[in-house]
Scaffold this motif. Structure first.
Motif, PDB file in Angstrom:
ATOM      1  N   LEU A   1       0.938  -1.352   0.030  1.00  0.00           N
ATOM      2  CA  LEU A   1      -0.008  -0.136  -0.034  1.00  0.00           C
ATOM      3  C   LEU A   1       0.923   1.221   0.048  1.00  0.00           C
ATOM      4  O   LEU A   1       0.684   2.137  -0.726  1.00  0.00           O
ATOM      5  CB  LEU A   1      -0.945   0.003   1.347  1.00  0.00           C
ATOM      6  N   LEU A   2       1.935   1.225   0.882  1.00  0.00           N
ATOM      7  CA  LEU A   2       2.740   2.307   0.926  1.00  0.00           C
ATOM      8  C   LEU A   2       3.514   2.428  -0.393  1.00  0.00           C
ATOM      9  O   LEU A   2       3.826   3.741  -0.884  1.00  0.00           O
ATOM     10  CB  LEU A   2       3.686   2.304   1.995  1.00  0.00           C
ATOM     11  N   THR A   3       4.031   1.480  -1.016  1.00  0.00           N
ATOM     12  CA  THR A   3       4.747   1.396  -2.181  1.00  0.00           C
ATOM     13  C   THR A   3       4.052   2.193  -3.587  1.00  0.00           C
ATOM     14  O   THR A   3       4.458   3.010  -4.228  1.00  0.00           O
ATOM     15  CB  THR A   3       5.142   0.205  -2.886  1.00  0.00           C
ATOM     16  N   GLU A   4       2.647   1.891  -3.367  1.00  0.00           N
ATOM     17  CA  GLU A   4       1.727   2.250  -4.309  1.00  0.00           C
ATOM     18  C   GLU A   4       1.346   3.922  -4.218  1.00  0.00           C
ATOM     19  O   GLU A   4       1.525   4.593  -5.130  1.00  0.00           O
ATOM     20  CB  GLU A   4       0.414   1.417  -4.457  1.00  0.00           C
ATOM     21  N   LYS A   5       1.278   4.102  -2.977  1.00  0.00           N
ATOM     22  CA  LYS A   5       1.247   5.614  -2.657  1.00  0.00           C
ATOM     23  C   LYS A   5       2.403   6.521  -2.732  1.00  0.00           C
ATOM     24  O   LYS A   5       2.207   7.546  -3.490  1.00  0.00           O
ATOM     25  CB  LYS A   5       0.741   5.527  -1.159  1.00  0.00           C
ATOM     26  N   ILE A   6       3.705   6.008  -2.631  1.00  0.00           N
ATOM     27  CA  ILE A   6       4.796   6.430  -3.014  1.00  0.00           C
ATOM     28  C   ILE A   6       4.916   6.824  -4.565  1.00  0.00           C
ATOM     29  O   ILE A   6       5.322   7.979  -4.946  1.00  0.00           O
ATOM     30  CB  ILE A   6       6.034   5.994  -2.482  1.00  0.00           C
ATOM     31  N   MET A   7       4.520   5.992  -5.244  1.00  0.00           N
ATOM     32  CA  MET A   7       4.607   5.891  -6.668  1.00  0.00           C
ATOM     33  C   MET A   7       3.540   7.157  -7.081  1.00  0.00           C
ATOM     34  O   MET A   7       3.690   7.658  -8.276  1.00  0.00           O
ATOM     35  CB  MET A   7       4.506   4.631  -7.138  1.00  0.00           C
ATOM     36  N   GLU A   8       2.240   7.132  -6.650  1.00  0.00           N
ATOM     37  CA  GLU A   8       1.468   8.032  -6.721  1.00  0.00           C
ATOM     38  C   GLU A   8       1.665   9.346  -6.734  1.00  0.00           C
ATOM     39  O   GLU A   8       1.719  10.279  -7.371  1.00  0.00           O
ATOM     40  CB  GLU A   8       0.107   7.639  -6.088  1.00  0.00           C
ATOM     41  N   LEU A   9       2.737   9.784  -5.582  1.00  0.00           N
ATOM     42  CA  LEU A   9       3.110  11.035  -5.285  1.00  0.00           C
ATOM     43  C   LEU A   9       4.378  11.415  -5.843  1.00  0.00           C
ATOM     44  O   LEU A   9       4.796  12.644  -6.052  1.00  0.00           O
ATOM     45  CB  LEU A   9       3.380  11.010  -3.609  1.00  0.00           C
TER      46      LEU A   9
ATOM     47  N   GLY B   1      -4.918   7.600   6.013  1.00  0.00           N
ATOM     48  CA  GLY B   1      -4.365   8.704   6.259  1.00  0.00           C
ATOM     49  C   GLY B   1      -2.940   8.218   6.633  1.00  0.00           C
ATOM     50  O   GLY B   1      -1.986   9.250   6.328  1.00  0.00           O
ATOM     51  N   GLN B   2      -2.573   7.420   7.392  1.00  0.00           N
ATOM     52  CA  GLN B   2      -1.282   7.025   7.877  1.00  0.00           C
ATOM     53  C   GLN B   2      -0.370   6.648   6.512  1.00  0.00           C
ATOM     54  O   GLN B   2       0.760   6.976   6.388  1.00  0.00           O
ATOM     55  CB  GLN B   2      -1.335   5.803   8.736  1.00  0.00           C
ATOM     56  N   ILE B   3      -1.132   5.739   5.771  1.00  0.00           N
ATOM     57  CA  ILE B   3      -0.212   5.485   4.211  1.00  0.00           C
ATOM     58  C   ILE B   3       0.106   6.880   3.809  1.00  0.00           C
ATOM     59  O   ILE B   3       1.317   6.794   3.404  1.00  0.00           O
ATOM     60  CB  ILE B   3      -0.827   4.426   3.619  1.00  0.00           C
ATOM     61  N   GLU B   4      -0.879   7.638   3.670  1.00  0.00           N
ATOM     62  CA  GLU B   4      -0.797   9.062   2.891  1.00  0.00           C
ATOM     63  C   GLU B   4       0.545   9.802   3.603  1.00  0.00           C
ATOM     64  O   GLU B   4       1.424  10.151   2.946  1.00  0.00           O
ATOM     65  CB  GLU B   4      -1.852   9.908   2.954  1.00  0.00           C
ATOM     66  N   LYS B   5       0.618   9.837   4.829  1.00  0.00           N
ATOM     67  CA  LYS B   5       1.565  10.577   5.664  1.00  0.00           C
ATOM     68  C   LYS B   5       3.079  10.013   5.613  1.00  0.00           C
ATOM     69  O   LYS B   5       3.999  10.498   5.501  1.00  0.00           O
ATOM     70  CB  LYS B   5       1.129  10.822   7.056  1.00  0.00           C
ATOM     71  N   LEU B   6       2.849   8.630   5.459  1.00  0.00           N
ATOM     72  CA  LEU B   6       4.060   7.948   5.532  1.00  0.00           C
ATOM     73  C   LEU B   6       4.825   8.277   4.116  1.00  0.00           C
ATOM     74  O   LEU B   6       5.987   8.328   3.855  1.00  0.00           O
ATOM     75  CB  LEU B   6       4.136   6.345   5.799  1.00  0.00           C
ATOM     76  N   ALA B   7       3.952   8.131   3.164  1.00  0.00           N
ATOM     77  CA  ALA B   7       4.414   8.402   1.760  1.00  0.00           C
ATOM     78  C   ALA B   7       4.849   9.612   1.366  1.00  0.00           C
ATOM     79  O   ALA B   7       5.953   9.916   1.026  1.00  0.00           O
ATOM     80  CB  ALA B   7       2.974   7.908   0.928  1.00  0.00           C
ATOM     81  N   GLN B   8       4.090  10.832   2.109  1.00  0.00           N
ATOM     82  CA  GLN B   8       4.505  12.007   2.002  1.00  0.00           C
ATOM     83  C   GLN B   8       6.022  12.312   2.568  1.00  0.00           C
ATOM     84  O   GLN B   8       6.941  12.891   2.059  1.00  0.00           O
ATOM     85  CB  GLN B   8       3.636  13.047   2.601  1.00  0.00           C
TER      86      GLN B   8
END
Length: 152
Positions: free
Chosen positions: A72-80, A121-128
């Motif tokens: 989930l985090l990998t996907e969000k990092i790539m999105e950002l 929200g946690q995944i979003e903040k970790l990705a940021q």
């Protein structure tokens, strides 16, 4: 007012018609003695599952229990950060979890050994955080946060 995380805890008392809603490990209907009479019982896990499914169907953003938090985090990092490829984003994701003391399954390298409860929200903040810091800085900052938490 500062942003605060919202946690919702629901307690449900519900009468249900005569039926076999919930069964035990032997397949027998669950029962409880209430008011001196044996009555049908529905386990809290069954209610929680029904509530989780209801939230999912209604579109409520909610956390989930998963061993795939790194995915989930990998996907969000790539999105950002579109400049990162799958491997680079995956490496950043793993660095964050490893720095936090979370271990990965030896056979399935992208799954954590334990279920984690994570919110969008946690995944979003970790990705940021991952996108705005380099790999060494990520590990260092997480360790600093852990030390501060241990002191408190």
């Amino acid at each position: 007012m500062a942003n605060k995380n919202l946690y919702l805890d629901l307690n449900v008392i519900q009468t249900v018609p005569s039926s076999n809603i919930n069964r035990d490990d032997t397949g027998a209907p669950k029962t409880a003695i209430y008011g001196g009479v044996t009555r049908a019982r529905v386990s809290s896990q069954a209610w929680k599952q029904a509530i989780r499914h209801s939230f999912k169907e209604s579109g409520v953003k909610r956390g989930s229990r998963t061993r795939e938090a790194a995915k989930l985090l990998t996907e969000k990092i790539m999105e950002l950060d579109a400049s990162l490829d799958q491997d680079a984003a995956n490496e950043k994701s793993h660095q964050i979890f490893i720095a936090a003391g979370i271990t990965f399954d030896k056979k399935e390298k992208n799954k954590t050994r334990a279920l984690l409860f994570v919110s969008p929200g946690q995944i979003e903040k970790l990705a940021q955080f991952a996108v705005s810091h380099d790999d060494l800085d990520v590990s260092k900052k997480i360790r600093q946060c852990q030390k501060r938490l241990k002191k408190n």
